[in-house]
Design a protein around this motif. Structure first.
Motif, PDB file in Angstrom:
ATOM      1  N   MET A 215       0.548  -1.007  -0.044  1.00 53.70           N
ATOM      2  CA  MET A 215       0.136  -0.041   0.283  1.00 53.70           C
ATOM      3  C   MET A 215       1.011   1.150  -0.460  1.00 53.70           C
ATOM      4  N   ILE A 216       2.215   1.179   0.708  1.00 53.98           N
ATOM      5  CA  ILE A 216       3.255   2.717   0.952  1.00 53.98           C
ATOM      6  C   ILE A 216       3.475   3.106  -0.565  1.00 53.98           C
ATOM      7  N   ASN A 217       4.443   1.466  -0.539  1.00 57.06           N
ATOM      8  CA  ASN A 217       4.515   2.060  -2.379  1.00 57.06           C
ATOM      9  C   ASN A 217       4.398   2.381  -3.335  1.00 57.06           C
ATOM     10  N   PHE A 218       2.883   1.864  -3.309  1.00 55.41           N
ATOM     11  CA  PHE A 218       1.259   2.130  -4.131  1.00 55.41           C
ATOM     12  C   PHE A 218       1.345   4.138  -4.128  1.00 55.41           C
ATOM     13  N   ALA A 219       0.961   4.620  -2.707  1.00 53.19           N
ATOM     14  CA  ALA A 219       1.318   5.515  -2.764  1.00 53.19           C
ATOM     15  C   ALA A 219       2.323   6.146  -2.814  1.00 53.19           C
ATOM     16  N   LEU A 220       3.122   6.032  -2.059  1.00 54.01           N
ATOM     17  CA  LEU A 220       4.730   7.141  -2.617  1.00 54.01           C
ATOM     18  C   LEU A 220       5.478   6.755  -4.343  1.00 54.01           C
ATOM     19  N   ILE A 221       4.755   6.093  -5.120  1.00 49.72           N
ATOM     20  CA  ILE A 221       4.893   5.653  -6.302  1.00 49.72           C
ATOM     21  C   ILE A 221       4.126   7.030  -7.131  1.00 49.72           C
ATOM     22  N   SER A 222       2.915   7.058  -6.988  1.00 52.26           N
ATOM     23  CA  SER A 222       1.545   7.509  -7.932  1.00 52.26           C
ATOM     24  C   SER A 222       2.330   9.285  -6.902  1.00 52.26           C
ATOM     25  N   LEU A 223       2.183   9.262  -5.791  1.00 49.00           N
ATOM     26  CA  LEU A 223       2.795  10.481  -5.107  1.00 49.00           C
ATOM     27  C   LEU A 223       4.288  11.166  -5.766  1.00 49.00           C
ATOM     28  N   SER A 224       5.000  11.056  -5.539  1.00 48.58           N
ATOM     29  CA  SER A 224       6.116  11.585  -6.299  1.00 48.58           C
ATOM     30  C   SER A 224       5.835  11.534  -7.416  1.00 48.58           C
TER      31      SER A 224
ATOM     32  N   ASN B 125       1.045 -12.125  -5.069  1.00 45.07           N
ATOM     33  CA  ASN B 125       2.422 -12.545  -4.795  1.00 45.07           C
ATOM     34  C   ASN B 125       3.544 -11.245  -5.198  1.00 45.07           C
ATOM     35  N   PHE B 126       4.982 -10.850  -4.054  1.00 47.22           N
ATOM     36  CA  PHE B 126       5.766 -10.295  -5.013  1.00 47.22           C
ATOM     37  C   PHE B 126       6.577 -10.846  -6.121  1.00 47.22           C
ATOM     38  N   ASN B 127       6.076 -10.403  -7.220  1.00 48.02           N
ATOM     39  CA  ASN B 127       6.793 -11.023  -8.921  1.00 48.02           C
ATOM     40  C   ASN B 127       6.528  -9.732  -9.680  1.00 48.02           C
ATOM     41  N   LEU B 128       7.031 -10.083 -10.797  1.00 46.91           N
ATOM     42  CA  LEU B 128       7.602  -9.348 -11.670  1.00 46.91           C
ATOM     43  C   LEU B 128       5.970  -9.016 -12.717  1.00 46.91           C
ATOM     44  N   THR B 129       4.947  -9.855 -12.800  1.00 44.99           N
ATOM     45  CA  THR B 129       4.632 -10.022 -13.462  1.00 44.99           C
ATOM     46  C   THR B 129       2.829  -8.846 -12.355  1.00 44.99           C
ATOM     47  N   ASN B 130       2.802  -9.139 -11.345  1.00 46.89           N
ATOM     48  CA  ASN B 130       2.228  -8.715 -10.546  1.00 46.89           C
ATOM     49  C   ASN B 130       2.267  -6.960 -10.140  1.00 46.89           C
ATOM     50  N   TYR B 131       4.020  -6.406  -9.899  1.00 46.75           N
ATOM     51  CA  TYR B 131       4.982  -5.572 -10.437  1.00 46.75           C
ATOM     52  C   TYR B 131       3.816  -4.514 -11.089  1.00 46.75           C
ATOM     53  N   MET B 132       3.850  -5.358 -12.495  1.00 49.18           N
ATOM     54  CA  MET B 132       3.715  -4.138 -13.471  1.00 49.18           C
ATOM     55  C   MET B 132       2.167  -3.677 -13.542  1.00 49.18           C
ATOM     56  N   ALA B 133       1.409  -5.160 -12.825  1.00 49.40           N
ATOM     57  CA  ALA B 133      -0.032  -4.601 -12.942  1.00 49.40           C
ATOM     58  C   ALA B 133      -0.051  -3.201 -11.548  1.00 49.40           C
ATOM     59  N   ILE B 134       0.853  -3.186 -10.677  1.00 44.79           N
ATOM     60  CA  ILE B 134       0.685  -1.884  -9.673  1.00 44.79           C
ATOM     61  C   ILE B 134       1.466  -0.865 -10.620  1.00 44.79           C
ATOM     62  N   LEU B 135       2.520  -1.090 -11.635  1.00 39.69           N
ATOM     63  CA  LEU B 135       2.738   0.143 -11.987  1.00 39.69           C
ATOM     64  C   LEU B 135       1.278   1.054 -12.856  1.00 39.69           C
TER      65      LEU B 135
ATOM     66  N   CYS C 184      -1.083   2.970 -11.019  1.00 38.41           N
ATOM     67  CA  CYS C 184       0.135   3.900 -10.097  1.00 38.41           C
ATOM     68  C   CYS C 184      -0.561   5.160 -11.144  1.00 38.41           C
ATOM     69  N   TYR C 185      -0.302   4.318 -12.843  1.00 37.87           N
ATOM     70  CA  TYR C 185      -0.477   5.779 -13.985  1.00 37.87           C
ATOM     71  C   TYR C 185      -2.008   6.246 -14.235  1.00 37.87           C
ATOM     72  N   SER C 186      -2.831   4.848 -13.483  1.00 39.36           N
ATOM     73  CA  SER C 186      -4.439   5.469 -13.943  1.00 39.36           C
ATOM     74  C   SER C 186      -4.332   5.952 -12.177  1.00 39.36           C
ATOM     75  N   ILE C 187      -4.365   6.897 -10.963  1.00 38.76           N
ATOM     76  CA  ILE C 187      -3.613   6.885 -10.256  1.00 38.76           C
ATOM     77  C   ILE C 187      -3.666   8.418 -11.069  1.00 38.76           C
ATOM     78  N   LEU C 188      -1.897   8.470 -11.479  1.00 39.69           N
ATOM     79  CA  LEU C 188      -1.213   9.522 -11.814  1.00 39.69           C
ATOM     80  C   LEU C 188      -1.781  10.721 -12.343  1.00 39.69           C
TER      81      LEU C 188
END
Length: 435
Positions: free
Chosen positions: A315-324, A410-420, A423-427
């Motif tokens: 949750m924190i990384n999701f918020a920090l990426i979008s806000l930063s 899980n923490f993996n690159l596939t889910n990492y791209m989904a988070i990004l 984040c782009y949508s929120i941005l």
């Protein structure tokens, strides 16, 4: 007393810089065997930094007073930061700045709580009302010591050079990434804590609001100087400590992946090592089966210990990426200000990338164990019990080991791209507020 204090400071400094010394020595001498491995080295760094709250540290009265004083200071600063956030409601950019660094401070505090046992009468329901009452640091000690025992054991014979090369590669990778992270956070701390000197609109590194406007340098210069020094000392200390604490949580999975890689090498050289001795083969297969089971148990324990931090981390990384990213784009015309958020964005992306890559690496190594066990299988040699144990290893290795905090993915690159993508949508929504 002064001599004892100097010795203590020297011991703390030695603990902090020893992994980098070991990494350099290992780089120059590939045949060198380290006394301890990755997670043990990082734990010593955290202890050297003065905040590792296991039962041994809590028995020291002065150390416990130091821990409690940190909690009091953090809670005090969080209260003033939250107050200042309400004052920024009319300015979207300033509100984003306040939220970004409030999240960072909350992440620090959550990590502090996640590794300490807080008695019920002292429990502070801060940060999502989640306080770990269990002795997380003591549980973590058991895992670190178990992994260090796995590292120190070495089977002399065929494959030993491959094992040493694998351990060396993993340790050097840890040292390089750790040094890069430390350099980045120190650069960020210097830029951020000196921001009042080159930003006219900012008098303090963290936007805080005190009674009687004590933070105003024109009205209360002495109080302002005291507040600034407290922010510099506490903020710099906790941000650097956070990197070490996060490294301990993150690189312990890298060591677990290395342990799986060692298991694969020993399985692939099993028949060559036994050289037709069925008794030795039975003993080695039993040991490797128990070794594999121990790794699986450690993985499950780590997911249990870090369940809370994993959830908060996502949750924190999701918020920090979008806000930063939002703050950097909003302040792109003022590079002096925007560069701090560019560094924060890079650090957050790099941090989440490392978690995701280590999650993929752990899963890949655990699945490869099945293939290695199959290569060790010889239907014309060995008893039925040996074949059954090898089949058991293959069966257990069919399900990959993962880094996960249910119900999150899980923490993996596939889910990492989904988070990004999210984040782009929120941005996109945040940027529309600037128009």
């Amino acid at each position: 007393i002064s001599e004892a204090r100097c010795e203590s400071m020297e011991s703390s400094w030695n603990r902090i810089q020893k992994p980098y010394q070991d990494g350099w020595a290992l780089f120059k001498n590939p045949q060198m065997k380290l006394q301890h491995f990755i997670s043990y080295s990082i734990r010593e760094q955290v202890k050297g930094f003065g905040f590792y709250t296991n039962s041994e540290q809590r028995r020291l009265p002065l150390r416990r007073m130091w821990h409690m004083s940190l909690f009091v200071q953090i809670i005090g600063h969080m209260a003033t930061m939250i107050t200042a956030t309400f004052e920024s409601l009319d300015d979207v950019v300033s509100l984003g700045l306040d939220i970004t660094f409030s999240i960072a401070v909350k992440l620090i505090t959550f990590n502090l709580f996640s590794l300490i046992e807080i008695p019920p009468f002292q429990a502070f329901f801060i940060l999502f009302r989640m306080v770990f009452l269990a002795l997380r640091a003591d549980q973590l000690d058991l895992v670190v010591d178990a992994l260090d025992d796995c590292y120190r054991f070495e089977r002399i014979g065929p494959g030993v050079m491959d094992v040493r090369a694998t351990k060396r590669a993993y340790f050097l990778a840890f040292v390089i990434m750790s040094a890069a992270w430390m350099f980045t956070i120190i650069m960020f701390v210097v830029i951020f804590l000196t921001s009042p000197f080159w930003m006219e609109s900012q008098s303090l590194p963290f936007h805080e609001s005190f009674p009687f406007q004590l933070q105003d340098p024109s009205k209360h210069p002495i109080a302002h100087a005291i507040i600034y020094l407290s922010q510099v000392i506490l903020g710099g200390y906790l941000l650097i400590w956070l990197v070490l604490a996060e490294a301990l949580c993150m690189f312990i999975f890298l060591e677990l992946a290395c342990t799986l890689s060692v298991l694969k090498i020993e399985l692939r050289h099993l028949l060559e090592f036994c050289n037709g001795d069925e008794v030795l083969l039975a003993r080695e297969v039993k040991r490797l089966t128990q070794f594999h089971q121990r790794i699986i148990y450690i993985s499950e324990r780590l997911n249990d210990i870090f369940k809370g931090p994993f959830i908060i981390q996502l949750m924190i990384n999701f918020a920090l990426i979008s806000l930063s990213v939002f703050e950097f784009l909003a302040l792109r015309h003022n590079l002096k200000v925007g560069i701090a958020y560019l560094i924060l964005m890079i650090m957050t992306l790099g941090h989440l990338s490392c978690w995701s890559k280590f999650g993929d690496l752990l899963s890949e190594e655990s699945l490869d164990v099945s293939l290695a066990a199959y290569e060790a299988y010889n239907p014309s040699f060995g008893s039925r019990g040996i074949h059954r144990d090898l089949g058991f290893i293959m069966h257990r290795a069919q399900e990959p080991l993962v880094m996960r905090a249910r119900p999150f993915p899980n923490f993996n690159l596939t889910n990492y791209m989904a988070i990004l993508k999210q984040c782009y949508s929120i941005l996109t929504i945040l940027l529309q507020t600037l128009e």
